[in-house]
Design an enzyme around this catalytic site. Structure first.
Site, PDB file in Angstrom:
ATOM      1  N   HIS A 197      -5.199   5.603   5.777  1.00 12.88           N
ATOM      2  CA  HIS A 197      -4.504   5.046   4.609  1.00 12.88           C
ATOM      3  C   HIS A 197      -5.429   4.880   3.408  1.00 12.88           C
ATOM      4  CE1 HIS A 197      -6.423   1.374   5.830  1.00 12.88           C
ATOM      5  NE2 HIS A 197      -5.710   1.282   6.935  1.00 12.88           N
ATOM      6  N   HIS A 198      -6.708   5.212   3.563  1.00  7.57           N
ATOM      7  CA  HIS A 198      -7.674   5.177   2.462  1.00  7.57           C
ATOM      8  C   HIS A 198      -7.733   3.787   1.801  1.00  7.57           C
ATOM      9  CE1 HIS A 198      -7.347   9.449   3.169  1.00  7.57           C
ATOM     10  NE2 HIS A 198      -6.081   9.436   2.771  1.00  7.57           N
ATOM     11  N   CYS A 199      -7.566   2.740   2.607  1.00  4.80           N
ATOM     12  CA  CYS A 199      -7.562   1.352   2.101  1.00  4.80           C
ATOM     13  C   CYS A 199      -6.510   1.165   1.019  1.00  4.80           C
ATOM     14  CB  CYS A 199      -8.925   0.925   1.554  1.00  4.80           C
ATOM     15  SG  CYS A 199     -10.296   1.311   2.610  1.00  4.80           S
ATOM     16  N   ALA A 200      -5.469   1.978   1.016  1.00  5.94           N
ATOM     17  CA  ALA A 200      -4.454   1.914  -0.044  1.00  5.94           C
ATOM     18  C   ALA A 200      -3.065   1.901   0.580  1.00  5.94           C
ATOM     19  CB  ALA A 200      -4.629   3.093  -0.997  1.00  5.94           C
TER      20      ALA A 200
END
Ligand SMILES: *Cc1c(COP(=O)(O)O)cnc(C)c1O
Length: 241
Positions: A197-200
Site C-alpha cells: 500500500h506504499h504507506c498510502a
C-alpha cells in the site's frame, strides 16, 4: 494550521500541482510543508519560486547515503520554532536563570552531526547536477512512456495514476492476482519492484485495492530492462492464473 502534501506521489507517481496548493493554503493563512522525498531524484524544486514554508527530503532517495536528508524552512519560521533536541553546539548561553539558543542553523543541529553523511550527500547532489535534471527528466519521461506502453499490452493489467504530469513511476495490478504474488515471483527473476500500500492506504481504499505493484525508473535504467520486466510480469501472470 499546516497543509502538508507530497510533491510527487510515492504511490502513483503523479506530480501534484503544489504551486496551486501552496497559494490556496497561503490565502487562508496556512503554512505549507512539502514532502519532496520522491521529487528530488527526478526534478529540481525551486523553493523560493514555490514559496513553500518547508520542503523536506531524504538523501538516500537521490543517490545519497542513508541517515541524511534536508529540511528547508523559511528563516522567519525557523527563528520562531523552538529547538526539538538538546545537545552540544546549539546553546548560546546557559545560566541558572535561563538558556538561550544559538543562531540558525545551529539551533536545530544538536550534538555532533553526521559530517561524513553530509559531505557524501553534497557529492550525490553534485553528481545529479552534473548529469543535469533536464537530461534526467527527458530520459526518464521516455522510459515512463515506454513502460506504460509495454505494460498496457498485458491483458487484465490496470495502471493507477494516469494523469498527464507524472514522474517515471508505474503503479499497477493484474486482474484477480494479489500484487504481492506478482512482486514475489518477479523478484526471483531479478526484477526489483515495490508492492503493497506504499504507506498510502487512503488512496488504496479510494481504488478499492489492497495495494499495487510499483515499478520506478531512474536515469540509469534502460528500455531493455523494461522489456525484461514485462516478460517477467507475463510469466508470473501465467504461473498464477
Ligand atoms: C521515503 C519517503 C519518506 C520517508 O523517508 P525516509 O528518509 O526513508 O524515512 C517520506 N515520504 C515519502 C514521500 C517517501 O517516499
Amino acid at each position: 494550521k499546516v497543509v502538508t502534501v507530497n510533491h510527487i506521489s510515492n504511490a502513483l507517481g503523479i506530480i501534484n500541482p503544489i504551486k496551486y496548493i501552496i497559494d490556496k493554503a497561503h490565502a487562508v493563512g496556512s503554512a505549507v510543508l512539502i514532502d519532496g522525498a520522491q521529487a528530488v531524484p527526478h526534478l529540481k524544486p525551486d523553493v523560493q519560486e514555490l514559496d513553500c514554508d518547508f520542503y523536506a527530503f531524504s538523501g538516500h532517495k537521490m543517490c545519497g547515503p542513508t541517515g541524511t536528508g534536508i529540511l528547508y524552512g523559511k528563516e522567519e519560521w525557523l527563528n520562531k520554532l523552538p529547538p526539538y533536541q538538546g545537545g552540544g553546539e546549539m546553546i548560546k548561553e546557559v545560566t541558572f536563570e535561563k538558556t538561550t539558543y544559538a543562531d540558525l542553523p545551529h539551533k536545530f543541529e544538536a550534538g555532533t552531526p553526521n559530517i561524513a553523511g553530509g559531505i557524501v550527500l553534497g557529492t550525490a547532489i553534485d553528481y545529479l547536477n552534473n548529469i543535469g535534471f533536464e537530461n534526467i527528466q527527458e530520459y526518464e519521461h521516455e522510459l515512463l512512456e515506454y513502460a506504460t506502453k509495454r505494460l498496457s499490452e498485458i491483458e487484465g493489467l490496470r495502471i493507477y495514476g494516469t494523469g498527464k504530469n507524472k514522474a517515471s513511476v508505474v503503479s499497477f495490478n493484474i486482474d484477480g492476482i494479489h500484487p504481492y504474488d506478482i512482486g514475489s515471483i518477479i523478484d526471483k527473476l531479478g526484477i526489483a519492484v515495490r508492492t503493497g500500500h506504499h504507506c498510502a492506504q487512503p488512496i488504496m481504499n479510494f481504488f478499492c485495492i489492497p495495494g499495487t505493484i510499483r515499478a520506478s525508473f531512474s536515469f540509469y535504467n534502460t528500455k531493455e530492462e523494461i522489456d525484461l520486466m514485462v516478460d517477467a510480469v507475463k510469466k508470473a501472470q501465467t504461473m498464477l492464473s
